[in-house]
Structures are given as structure tokens and as C-alpha cells.
Design an enzyme around this catalytic site. Structure first.
Site, short mmCIF file in Angstrom:
data_model
loop_
_atom_site.label_atom_id
_atom_site.label_comp_id
_atom_site.label_asym_id
_atom_site.label_seq_id
_atom_site.Cartn_x
_atom_site.Cartn_y
_atom_site.Cartn_z
N ARG A 11 0.80 -1.23 0.00
CA ARG A 11 0.00 0.00 0.00
C ARG A 11 0.84 1.28 0.00
NH1 ARG A 11 -2.39 -3.46 2.77
NH2 ARG A 11 -0.37 -4.46 2.77
N THR A 12 1.95 1.31 0.69
CA THR A 12 2.72 2.57 0.72
C THR A 12 3.27 2.87 -0.67
OG1 THR A 12 3.33 1.98 2.98
CG2 THR A 12 4.51 3.81 1.97
N LYS A 39 26.63 -2.96 -5.96
CA LYS A 39 28.04 -2.87 -6.39
C LYS A 39 28.85 -2.01 -5.43
CE LYS A 39 26.30 -2.75 -11.12
NZ LYS A 39 26.08 -1.79 -12.22
N ARG A 60 11.73 3.66 0.91
CA ARG A 60 11.65 2.72 2.04
C ARG A 60 12.94 1.94 2.08
NH1 ARG A 60 6.69 -1.25 3.41
NH2 ARG A 60 5.90 0.75 4.14
N HIS A 91 7.55 5.66 10.28
CA HIS A 91 6.73 5.57 9.07
C HIS A 91 5.78 6.77 9.14
CE1 HIS A 91 4.63 4.05 5.71
NE2 HIS A 91 4.46 2.79 6.06
N1 CP Z 1 1.22 -0.11 6.06
C1 CP Z 1 2.23 -0.38 5.21
O1 CP Z 1 3.30 0.22 5.29
O2 CP Z 1 1.95 -1.33 4.29
P1 CP Z 1 2.96 -1.81 3.15
O3 CP Z 1 4.13 -2.47 3.85
O4 CP Z 1 2.18 -2.77 2.29
O5 CP Z 1 3.41 -0.59 2.40
#
Ligand code: CP
Length: 338
Positions: free
Chosen positions: A57-58, A86, A107, A135
Site C-alpha cells: 500500500r505505501t 556494487k 523505504r 513511518h
Molecule cells: N502499512 C504499510 O506500510 O503497508 P505496506 O508495507 O504494504 O506498504
């Protein structure tokens, strides 16, 4: 804060006014997220969406949010598709990729890595999750959801009663959400976890310094009996030394409709950052809750698009121009009728 050109790395960047501003812009994005209208306000802009850990989702909602504002998305998933394998540093990678993008979402499995990347970037960087640290955009969409759910009950965020349940040691979503709640008043938090997976002490101290009432327990049913929000989380297997160690805790706190009916108040809202672990040995939120109108987990994911659109619009300084570049849609879309 001045949003224009800013990196979004930690939830602690925001004060109460900033949060109100983000939520007001998120509200204004609803016609676009629901496809009542389209806008081209970010036409020509490029999002570099870099995900070095799995994400559904993110990653996809960052991309969708940018597309909904008229921009283009270039995506990188996994270290193996980059020259980091590398030996290239995060600084050099950021320096290079920021020449190809107007904003970068990232991420990464290590705490502090997104901030390190941002030091090399010439464009704004948004943290999509850095290890067990933070997050921030999840916390914003969680709080935006809480605000909407409570508003429908005639309530505000101050005075909120919330239980956070599960792996509170490794769960970056609950770390960011706790930090975000520090700017509100008179919150009652119940932190439910095995003692080995407790919320880090420094976060508990900041909650208490903010004047909030914090209860720490390993008992689920008594903890969810007088709360507005029951916020469940997954055991973060990827942060443990082995699967066997994670298995020790999986399935410890399971919420299902029977438990909800017996112990929760009728309006208690059930939240989870997702993914929920639906394997039988875990199943922290049972599928039998799917028919419960207080299950807000998919309203959270929908709200994620609005909040991420708002952040892009603010950071790229187009929040006041979105409507100017809009038109009605001309295709059939089932979201429109909802
Ligand atoms: N809530 C969340 O971060 O979901 P994902 O890991 O699927 O992005």
C-alpha cells in the site's frame, strides 16, 4: 513549518498547525481520489519511488497519489535492481537519482537510512519507512482516519482513548503514531504487548512528558474494553533474528468478532496499518470482522492516497493550484458512485 521543498523524514517535524494544514489539503483531494475530477497540476513532474523492502500500500499509494495529481512515476524495487549492490553509497545514489526526479519516496530496512539518503538528494525525500524507526506518512493517514472516525461520533482527537496491540518494539507505525499523538492533549494510551516486544522507553517517556496517561500491559481483553480505537499490529518477523523467534509471539493477541462483541464498546473502531497476517498461526485480526462497520482498515488505506496527495501538493507547492488545472472525468468509474 515551510512545506515547500522540505524533506518529510520524521513525524516530529510537525506541530499541530502543520497537521491541520495537511488534513485540510487531504480533504480537498477527495474529488480527485474518487475520480469526480482529474487534475494535471503536476504534469511533467517525476516521482522517484524507491522501495528496498516489500510494500503493497505505501509504494502503490504514493505512486497513485502522484499520478492522480498528473505526475509520472519511476519505480525501483529491491536492492538487486540498483548499483547499491556494487557498493554505491546512499549519498551517491541520492545525488544521481535526484537529478532524475522532482521528489523521491523511499523505504529502506535500516533506521536512519532515509535521512542519510536525503543528505545527498537535491530534491525533497519522503520517508516510506526506515527499519523499525519511523513511518511518518502512515502515522498521518492513521491520525487522519482517527479524526474522521471520531468526527462521525461528534468527537475530536484530544481526549482519545487508544489501545496499541502487538509488536510495539519493532512496529514503526506505532512509533510514529505515538510521537504524533504527543502534540495533542489528554490522550489515554494502553500499550499491549509481550514484555519482550514493549514500546521503546524513550517513546513512553515522551508520551508521559506530553501529559498523556500510559498503561502498559500484556492483557488484551481488559485493554480493549474502554477505548475509542483498538489499533492492532503484526509481529514484524523481518526485524527478528529468525522466524522461530518471531513464532514465539505470533498469534498472542487475536481480535475476532466474538471477542469484540464481548469486550469492546459498541463504537470502538478497529484499526491496523496492514498488512494483517492472516495465516492461521497469527491471524491478529480475524476475517470475521470484515462485516463489522467499525473495522476501519480499508478506510485507512483509502485515506492514505488523500494524505500522500496532500504531502506532494504541499512539498511541491501546488496545493492552491490543484483545482485550476482540473476538469470533470469522462470515463465510467465505480468509485464515483460511492
Ligand atoms: N502499512 C504499510 O506500510 O503497508 P505496506 O508495507 O504494504 O506498504
Amino acid at each position: 513549518m515551510n512545506f515547500t521543498g522540505a524533506h518529510i523524514l520524521s513525524i516530529q517535524q510537525f506541530d499541530r498547525g502543520d497537521i491541520q494544514r495537511i488534513f485540510a489539503v487531504a480533504d480537498s483531494m477527495e474529488p480527485y481520489a474518487l475520480r469526480h475530477k482529474v487534475t494535471r497540476v503536476l504534469e511533467g513532474a517525476i516521482l522517484g519511488n524507491m522501495f528496498f523492502e516489500p510494500s503493497t500500500r505505501t509504494r502503490v499509494s504514493f505512486g497513485s497519489a502522484f499520478n492522480l495529481l498528473g505526475g509520472n512515476v519511476r519505480e525501483t524495487t529491491g536492492f538487486e535492481s540498483t548499483s547499491i549492490t556494487k557498493g554505491e553509497s546512499l549519498f551517491d545514489t541520492a545525488r544521481v537519482l535526484s537529478g532524475y526526479s522532482d521528489v523521491i519516496c523511499m523505504r529502506h530496512p535500516h533506521s536512519g537510512s532515509v535521512a542519510e539518503f536525503a543528505e545527498g538528494s537535491r530534491v525533497p525525500v519522503i520517508n516510506g519507512g526506515d527499519g523499525a524507526n519511523e513511518h511518518p506518512t502512515q502515522a498521518l493517514l492513521d491520525l487522519y482516519t482517527i479524526r474522521k472516525e471520531l468526527h462521525s461520533q461528534g468527537r475530536g482527537i484530544d481526549g482519545l482513548r487508544i489501545a496499541m496491540i502487538g509488536d510495539l518494539k519493532h512496529g514503526r507505525t506505532v512509533h510514529s503514531l505515538c510521537k504524533l499523538l504527543c502534540v495533542f492533549d489528554k490522550i489515554q494510551l494502553t500499550l499491549v504487548s509481550p514484555k519482550e516486544l514493549a514500546m521503546p522507553d524513550y517513546i513512553i517517556e515522551s508520551l508521559r512528558e506530553a501529559g498523556h496517561q500510559v498503561t502498559i500491559t500484556d492483557q488484551l481483553t481488559s485493554s480493549i474494553s474502554h477505548v475509542d480505537i483498538a489499533y492492532s499490529t503484526r509481529i514484524q518477523e523481518e526485524r527478528f533474528a529468525s522466524k522461530e523467534e518471531a513464532d514465539l509471539y505470533r498469534g498472542r493477541f487475536r481480535l475476532n468478532q466474538t471477542i469484540y462483541t464481548e469486550f469492546c464498546e459498541p463504537n470502538t473502531v478497529i484499526m491496523h496499518p496492514l498488512p494483517r497476517d492472516s495465516r492461521p498461526e497469527a491471524n491478529e485480526l480475524d476475517n470475521d470482522l470484515n462485516a463489522n462497520p467499525n473495522l476501519a482498515i480499508f478506510r485507512q488505506t483509502d485515506n492514505g492516497v488523500l494524505v500522500r496527495m496532500a504531502l506532494f501538493a504541499l512539498v511541491l507547492d501546488v496545493a492552491d493550484q490543484v483545482d485550476k488545472y482540473s476538469r470533470d472525468v469522462n470515463w465510467y468509474n465505480s468509485l464515483r458512485s460511492k
